[in-house]
Design a protein around this motif. Structure first.
Motif, PDB file in Angstrom:
ATOM      1  N   TYR A   2       3.341   6.793  -8.352  1.00 53.10           N
ATOM      2  CA  TYR A   2       2.137   6.658  -7.959  1.00 53.10           C
ATOM      3  C   TYR A   2       1.612   5.267  -8.497  1.00 53.10           C
ATOM      4  O   TYR A   2       1.125   4.613  -7.892  1.00 53.10           O
ATOM      5  CB  TYR A   2       1.454   7.624  -8.105  1.00 53.10           C
ATOM      6  N   TYR A  13       2.211   5.647  -0.258  1.00 52.72           N
ATOM      7  CA  TYR A  13       1.543   6.374  -1.059  1.00 52.72           C
ATOM      8  C   TYR A  13       1.011   7.700  -0.226  1.00 52.72           C
ATOM      9  O   TYR A  13       1.425   8.941  -0.886  1.00 52.72           O
ATOM     10  CB  TYR A  13       0.280   5.826  -1.604  1.00 52.72           C
ATOM     11  N   GLU A  38      -3.092  13.541  -5.319  1.00 56.16           N
ATOM     12  CA  GLU A  38      -2.723  12.102  -5.074  1.00 56.16           C
ATOM     13  C   GLU A  38      -2.847  11.838  -3.516  1.00 56.16           C
ATOM     14  O   GLU A  38      -3.030  10.899  -3.074  1.00 56.16           O
ATOM     15  CB  GLU A  38      -1.111  12.350  -5.444  1.00 56.16           C
ATOM     16  N   TYR A  51       2.320  -0.291   1.278  1.00 55.68           N
ATOM     17  CA  TYR A  51       2.276   0.690  -0.112  1.00 55.68           C
ATOM     18  C   TYR A  51       1.315   1.735   0.062  1.00 55.68           C
ATOM     19  O   TYR A  51       1.267   2.761  -0.304  1.00 55.68           O
ATOM     20  CB  TYR A  51       1.874  -0.281  -1.091  1.00 55.68           C
ATOM     21  N   ALA A  62      -4.843   8.794  -2.029  1.00 55.80           N
ATOM     22  CA  ALA A  62      -4.062   7.761  -0.745  1.00 55.80           C
ATOM     23  C   ALA A  62      -5.144   7.750   0.216  1.00 55.80           C
ATOM     24  O   ALA A  62      -5.277   6.335   0.572  1.00 55.80           O
ATOM     25  CB  ALA A  62      -2.967   8.916  -0.228  1.00 55.80           C
ATOM     26  N   LEU A  68       2.772   2.192  -6.904  1.00 52.60           N
ATOM     27  CA  LEU A  68       2.246   2.009  -5.574  1.00 52.60           C
ATOM     28  C   LEU A  68       0.738   1.216  -5.627  1.00 52.60           C
ATOM     29  O   LEU A  68       0.192   0.655  -4.981  1.00 52.60           O
ATOM     30  CB  LEU A  68       2.300   3.014  -4.807  1.00 52.60           C
ATOM     31  N   ASP A  69       0.050   2.058  -6.819  1.00 56.90           N
ATOM     32  CA  ASP A  69      -1.519   1.872  -6.817  1.00 56.90           C
ATOM     33  C   ASP A  69      -1.543   0.407  -7.291  1.00 56.90           C
ATOM     34  O   ASP A  69      -2.481  -0.267  -6.802  1.00 56.90           O
ATOM     35  CB  ASP A  69      -1.802   2.597  -7.907  1.00 56.90           C
TER      36      ASP A  69
END
Length: 419
Positions: free
Chosen positions: A35, A59, A71, A55, A75, A38-39
């Motif tokens: 995560y 996520y 999460e 991305y 997202a 991706l963040d």
């Protein structure tokens, strides 16, 4: 935030929101990334939604696949920030629905606060306030200081809108002190709001001082995009200092930087005060085009606040001087419409803000004091118990000492008689 989503991507976003699986164009390998990775990528492409979209959906897929409520909320929040205004409420709804399933007061409060912020950005103050109160109810049950002060900040915005400037200043000062330590953007937002409040209470020197500090801090913290907000505030402030040319110059300088989709309120305020400057300089014909832009925002967005209603009064005066009865009648109707909206909104909010927020804060403070008193009473009982035990031990020891001494004397006297 400016958004460059093309039409095809918008359709892609809407379709993907309800789809069981994300589009095949997103590489499966991304789902197995962390995560954090991706963040970071989402943040890297925060100003390019097209590049960020793989991305964003990776996520979302990863969180859905793992059934990770926290999460999944993150997202939807990321997607909210990358989306145009027309889609943000949809993602805010998804955040709240997912957070409720988690049964976490912290997650629920955070999601409710985000939904309130979306409504506030649309200038729907009634719905924004309702969600702020829901968020405050949930967040007050947690120890998350960041969320607690974030809620304070947004409640202060409502107080500012209603004209409770001293109360708003008190809350914004608390936020400045807290956010200055480790949250740069909220810190600057709080400083900007503080400067605007100082202007409203007529402390123009304090307003200028705060704006100067804000510009200095923008440079120190390397957040140049916030500079336009402090210049905007100072532009308005210079009008009240009768520096009309300086005010016009500052406000016209920041106008190109105001996104008409997300910053329509500040754009409307800038237009209003540019017009007011020209009006004060005895150039009403130059003022009218700016006033009409304020009216356009009112018609299209429904945005109005107590000081902006003066636009319609000035337009009535202008057309009265021009002997234009039709236009006079039109702007009288616009003024009545604005007054009706302001009265309904303010009546609702004023009745609720003291009942639901201020009273709640007082009760929370009362509860904290009661808990402190219980703790103090508990510690007092322990202290008294310890003192009593120690005192009893001393008394017993002293008594035992004298009794032993007395018995030893009797034995000694008996022994002496025998001898």
């Amino acid at each position: 935030m400016k958004c460059n989503l093309p039409v095809l991507l918008l359709l892609f976003l809407i379709k993907s929101l309800t789809a069981q699986n994300s589009p095949s164009t997103i590489p499966d390998s991304l789902i197995f990334k962390s995560y954090g990775y991706l963040d970071d990528k989402i943040y890297q492409y925060k100003n390019d939604s097209l590049k960020a979209s793989p991305y964003l959906y990776a996520y979302l897929r990863k969180a859905r696949r793992e059934k990770n409520h926290e999460e999944l909320v993150n997202a939807y929040q990321n997607m909210l920030h990358q989306s145009p205004m027309t889609l943000r409420l949809k993602y805010a709804d998804s955040m709240v629905q997912t957070a409720v399933k988690s049964r976490s007061p912290e997650l629920i409060g955070s999601a409710q606060l985000s939904k309130g912020i979306v409504y506030y950005s649309q200038k729907n103050y009634i719905k924004a306030y309702d969600y702020y109160i829901k968020a405050n109810e949930s967040i007050s049950k947690t120890d998350n200081d960041y969320l607690i002060y974030k809620t304070k900040y947004h409640i202060a915005q409502i107080k500012y809108y209603l004209g409770f400037y001293d109360e708003a200043i008190s809350l914004f000062n608390e936020c400045v002190t807290y956010f200055k330590k480790n949250q740069a953007r909220p810190y600057l937002n709080s400083l900007h709001s503080l400067s605007v409040c100082y202007n409203k209470i007529g402390d123009y020197s304090k307003c200028s001082e705060t704006n100067a500090l804000g510009l200095k801090e923008c440079e120190r913290l390397k957040i140049p995009e916030m500079e336009s907000f402090f210049k905007h505030s100072e532009g308005v402030n210079q009008f009240f200092l009768n520096n009309y040319h300086t005010s016009i110059q500052l406000l016209q300088e920041v106008m190109p930087q105001l996104n008409s989709m997300t910053e329509f309120a500040n754009e409307s305020i800038a237009n209003f005060y540019i017009g007011k400057n020209y009006w004060k300089l005895q150039h009403p014909a130059k003022a009218v085009p700016y006033f009409k832009k304020v009216e356009k925002t009112f018609d299209e967005k429904g945005y109005i606040r107590p000081d902006l209603r003066e636009v319609f009064e000035l337009m009535i005066k202008y057309y009265k001087k021009e002997n234009n009865l039709k236009s006079q009648l039109y702007y009288i109707d616009q003024l009545l419409k604005a007054d009706s909206i302001l009265t309904d909104t303010n009546k609702y909010l004023m009745g609720k803000i003291h009942k639901e927020y201020d009273t709640k804060e007082i009760l929370l403070e009362k509860e904290k004091i009661q808990q402190q008193l219980v703790k103090e009473k508990y510690y007092d009982v322990i202290l008294i118990s310890v003192v009593v035990v120690l005192f009893s031990a001393v008394i017993y020891g002293t008594y035992n000492h004298f009794e032993t001494k007395k018995r030893n004397k009797i034995k000694f006297d008996l022994l002496l008689e025998k001898n």
